[in-house]
Motif scaffolding. Structure first.
Motif, PDB file in Angstrom:
ATOM      1  N   GLY A  56       0.791  -1.217   0.000  1.00 30.13           N
ATOM      2  CA  GLY A  56       0.000   0.000   0.000  1.00 30.13           C
ATOM      3  C   GLY A  56       0.824   1.269   0.000  1.00 30.13           C
ATOM      4  O   GLY A  56       0.327   2.322  -0.317  1.00 30.13           O
ATOM      5  N   ASP A  57       2.083   1.177   0.393  1.00 30.61           N
ATOM      6  CA  ASP A  57       2.944   2.353   0.426  1.00 30.61           C
ATOM      7  C   ASP A  57       3.698   2.484  -0.887  1.00 30.61           C
ATOM      8  O   ASP A  57       4.914   2.550  -0.934  1.00 30.61           O
ATOM      9  N   THR A  58       2.959   2.520  -1.967  1.00 27.31           N
ATOM     10  CA  THR A  58       3.588   2.643  -3.270  1.00 27.31           C
ATOM     11  C   THR A  58       3.046   3.839  -4.005  1.00 27.31           C
ATOM     12  O   THR A  58       1.938   4.297  -3.766  1.00 27.31           O
ATOM     13  N   GLU A  59       3.849   4.341  -4.890  1.00 27.81           N
ATOM     14  CA  GLU A  59       3.444   5.443  -5.743  1.00 27.81           C
ATOM     15  C   GLU A  59       3.817   5.024  -7.151  1.00 27.81           C
ATOM     16  O   GLU A  59       4.986   4.854  -7.471  1.00 27.81           O
ATOM     17  N   ASP A  60       2.815   4.777  -7.993  1.00 30.18           N
ATOM     18  CA  ASP A  60       3.039   4.286  -9.356  1.00 30.18           C
ATOM     19  C   ASP A  60       3.873   3.012  -9.363  1.00 30.18           C
ATOM     20  O   ASP A  60       4.780   2.838 -10.174  1.00 30.18           O
ATOM     21  N   GLY A  61       3.596   2.107  -8.397  1.00 28.85           N
ATOM     22  CA  GLY A  61       4.275   0.822  -8.355  1.00 28.85           C
ATOM     23  C   GLY A  61       5.663   0.857  -7.746  1.00 28.85           C
ATOM     24  O   GLY A  61       6.316  -0.166  -7.637  1.00 28.85           O
ATOM     25  N   ILE A  62       6.140   2.028  -7.327  1.00 29.92           N
ATOM     26  CA  ILE A  62       7.466   2.144  -6.715  1.00 29.92           C
ATOM     27  C   ILE A  62       7.285   2.259  -5.204  1.00 29.92           C
ATOM     28  O   ILE A  62       6.533   3.102  -4.724  1.00 29.92           O
ATOM     29  N   LYS A  63       7.978   1.393  -4.485  1.00 26.43           N
ATOM     30  CA  LYS A  63       7.870   1.409  -3.038  1.00 26.43           C
ATOM     31  C   LYS A  63       8.507   2.672  -2.466  1.00 26.43           C
ATOM     32  O   LYS A  63       9.635   3.012  -2.803  1.00 26.43           O
ATOM     33  N   LEU A  64       7.771   3.372  -1.631  1.00 19.73           N
ATOM     34  CA  LEU A  64       8.282   4.591  -1.012  1.00 19.73           C
ATOM     35  C   LEU A  64       9.273   4.253   0.094  1.00 19.73           C
ATOM     36  O   LEU A  64       9.130   3.253   0.791  1.00 19.73           O
ATOM     37  N   LYS A  65      10.270   5.102   0.252  1.00 22.47           N
ATOM     38  CA  LYS A  65      11.274   4.918   1.294  1.00 22.47           C
ATOM     39  C   LYS A  65      10.691   5.371   2.627  1.00 22.47           C
ATOM     40  O   LYS A  65      10.211   6.496   2.759  1.00 22.47           O
ATOM     41  N   LYS A  66      10.705   4.471   3.602  1.00 25.90           N
ATOM     42  CA  LYS A  66      10.276   4.789   4.963  1.00 25.90           C
ATOM     43  C   LYS A  66      11.429   4.424   5.888  1.00 25.90           C
ATOM     44  O   LYS A  66      11.774   3.259   6.022  1.00 25.90           O
ATOM     45  N   THR A  67      12.005   5.448   6.495  1.00 23.35           N
ATOM     46  CA  THR A  67      13.216   5.265   7.285  1.00 23.35           C
ATOM     47  C   THR A  67      12.935   5.309   8.776  1.00 23.35           C
ATOM     48  O   THR A  67      12.206   6.175   9.260  1.00 23.35           O
ATOM     49  N   VAL A  68      13.570   4.384   9.491  1.00 23.70           N
ATOM     50  CA  VAL A  68      13.604   4.409  10.949  1.00 23.70           C
ATOM     51  C   VAL A  68      14.992   4.895  11.332  1.00 23.70           C
ATOM     52  O   VAL A  68      15.995   4.325  10.894  1.00 23.70           O
ATOM     53  N   PHE A  69      15.040   5.963  12.119  1.00 25.17           N
ATOM     54  CA  PHE A  69      16.316   6.480  12.598  1.00 25.17           C
ATOM     55  C   PHE A  69      16.446   6.163  14.080  1.00 25.17           C
ATOM     56  O   PHE A  69      15.549   6.463  14.867  1.00 25.17           O
ATOM     57  N   VAL A  70      17.552   5.525  14.451  1.00 25.20           N
ATOM     58  CA  VAL A  70      17.823   5.159  15.836  1.00 25.20           C
ATOM     59  C   VAL A  70      18.982   6.019  16.322  1.00 25.20           C
ATOM     60  O   VAL A  70      20.014   6.108  15.654  1.00 25.20           O
ATOM     61  N   THR A  71      18.825   6.647  17.496  1.00 28.41           N
ATOM     62  CA  THR A  71      19.909   7.456  18.049  1.00 28.41           C
ATOM     63  C   THR A  71      20.133   7.124  19.518  1.00 28.41           C
ATOM     64  O   THR A  71      19.181   6.988  20.284  1.00 28.41           O
ATOM     65  N   VAL A  72      21.413   6.993  19.872  1.00 25.57           N
ATOM     66  CA  VAL A  72      21.792   6.800  21.267  1.00 25.57           C
ATOM     67  C   VAL A  72      22.488   8.037  21.814  1.00 25.57           C
ATOM     68  O   VAL A  72      22.980   8.029  22.939  1.00 25.57           O
ATOM     69  N   GLY A  73      22.556   9.105  21.011  1.00 20.25           N
ATOM     70  CA  GLY A  73      23.232  10.329  21.444  1.00 20.25           C
ATOM     71  C   GLY A  73      24.724  10.100  21.583  1.00 20.25           C
ATOM     72  O   GLY A  73      25.321   9.357  20.807  1.00 20.25           O
ATOM     73  N   THR A  74      25.333  10.708  22.594  1.00 18.17           N
ATOM     74  CA  THR A  74      26.775  10.584  22.789  1.00 18.17           C
ATOM     75  C   THR A  74      27.115   9.441  23.741  1.00 18.17           C
ATOM     76  O   THR A  74      28.270   9.253  24.101  1.00 18.17           O
ATOM     77  N   THR A  75      26.114   8.699  24.160  1.00 19.87           N
ATOM     78  CA  THR A  75      26.309   7.656  25.161  1.00 19.87           C
ATOM     79  C   THR A  75      26.714   6.329  24.536  1.00 19.87           C
ATOM     80  O   THR A  75      26.785   6.182  23.323  1.00 19.87           O
ATOM     81  N   CYS A  76      26.930   5.362  25.384  1.00 17.32           N
ATOM     82  CA  CYS A  76      27.093   3.970  24.981  1.00 17.32           C
ATOM     83  C   CYS A  76      25.799   3.271  25.394  1.00 17.32           C
ATOM     84  O   CYS A  76      25.471   3.227  26.581  1.00 17.32           O
ATOM     85  N   PHE A  77      25.050   2.795  24.430  1.00 20.76           N
ATOM     86  CA  PHE A  77      23.788   2.108  24.726  1.00 20.76           C
ATOM     87  C   PHE A  77      23.689   0.896  23.796  1.00 20.76           C
ATOM     88  O   PHE A  77      22.822   0.800  22.946  1.00 20.76           O
ATOM     89  N   ASP A  78      24.639  -0.040  24.001  1.00 20.10           N
ATOM     90  CA  ASP A  78      24.690  -1.234  23.171  1.00 20.10           C
ATOM     91  C   ASP A  78      23.398  -2.050  23.238  1.00 20.10           C
ATOM     92  O   ASP A  78      23.027  -2.698  22.263  1.00 20.10           O
ATOM     93  N   ALA A  79      22.722  -2.034  24.380  1.00 20.92           N
ATOM     94  CA  ALA A  79      21.488  -2.815  24.509  1.00 20.92           C
ATOM     95  C   ALA A  79      20.443  -2.348  23.493  1.00 20.92           C
ATOM     96  O   ALA A  79      19.724  -3.176  22.918  1.00 20.92           O
ATOM     97  N   LEU A  80      20.358  -1.056  23.234  1.00 19.54           N
ATOM     98  CA  LEU A  80      19.416  -0.544  22.234  1.00 19.54           C
ATOM     99  C   LEU A  80      19.877  -0.933  20.831  1.00 19.54           C
ATOM    100  O   LEU A  80      19.083  -1.393  20.007  1.00 19.54           O
ATOM    101  N   VAL A  81      21.161  -0.763  20.542  1.00 17.19           N
ATOM    102  CA  VAL A  81      21.676  -1.103  19.211  1.00 17.19           C
ATOM    103  C   VAL A  81      21.486  -2.594  18.942  1.00 17.19           C
ATOM    104  O   VAL A  81      21.047  -2.998  17.866  1.00 17.19           O
ATOM    105  N   ARG A  82      21.758  -3.429  19.947  1.00 20.30           N
ATOM    106  CA  ARG A  82      21.542  -4.880  19.795  1.00 20.30           C
ATOM    107  C   ARG A  82      20.062  -5.186  19.549  1.00 20.30           C
ATOM    108  O   ARG A  82      19.728  -6.047  18.728  1.00 20.30           O
ATOM    109  N   ALA A  83      19.187  -4.497  20.274  1.00 24.47           N
ATOM    110  CA  ALA A  83      17.748  -4.754  20.142  1.00 24.47           C
ATOM    111  C   ALA A  83      17.257  -4.444  18.729  1.00 24.47           C
ATOM    112  O   ALA A  83      16.517  -5.237  18.141  1.00 24.47           O
TER     113      ALA A  83
END
Length: 178
Positions: free
Chosen positions: A2-29
């Motif tokens: 359903g997320d297409t425009e003229d048969g081309i799949k639209l780009k939907k991006t998820v951006f993950v940020t941990v800031g300046t910290t170390c948060f390996d548990a989030l990156v692993r998840a």
């Protein structure tokens, strides 16, 4: 999907940020097959991970085989462009990241770093989740949060009104409400 425009799949991006910290548990998840599959199921096509000082390196993918395209970096002079182009933001519980994302009107899942002592950030994230401005998760519940989220139910955060936040901070610091 359903997320297409003229048969081309639209780009939907998820951006993950941990800031300046170390948060390996989030990156692993976010690097687990379960989370990636759930994001794909919801129509997301790209996953960009800002991994900060962490030592865990996520798996890159071009997304050529129908999987999620995954890329990552450690730091950037500004993450504003990533936030603006994101369809969904998954963030650590830093107040700067939270309010910058809410100001841009982006759907947000805040993941609390349970390894931090005296974690006032979790209180802020939980309060804003209770007010329906964002979703709040832990690394181990991220997949369930994504599966259950209804982004249309989120309410915009009212810009320019610092009074609710100031009251919340005062309450955390033990000052009485006025």
């Amino acid at each position: 999907m359903g997320d297409t425009e003229d048969g081309i799949k639209l780009k939907k991006t998820v951006f993950v940020t941990v800031g300046t910290t170390c948060f390996d548990a989030l990156v692993r998840a976010v690097d687990t097959r379960e989370v990636k599959d759930e994001l794909l199921k919801r129509g997301y096509t790209h996953l960009i991970i800002q991994m900060g000082r962490g030592s865990y390196t996520p798996t890159k993918s071009g997304g050529d085989d129908g999987s999620l395209a995954v890329d990552f970096f450690t730091f950037s002079s500004s993450i504003a462009d990533h936030l603006r182009s994101a369809s969904l933001v998954i963030s650590h519980a830093g107040s700067g990241s939270i309010f910058e994302t809410l100001r841009l009107g982006k759907p947000l899942i805040v993941v609390v770093n349970e390894d931090l002592m005296d974690n006032h950030q979790s209180e802020l994230a939980e309060e804003l989740a209770e007010r329906k401005h964002l979703y709040c998760a832990r690394p181990q519940t991220l997949n369930q949060t994504i599966a259950a989220m209804n982004l249309e139910s989120l309410l915009p955060y009212p810009p320019g009104n610092a009074i609710p936040v100031a009251k919340l901070i005062n309450r955390f610091l033990g000052f009485p409400d006025d």
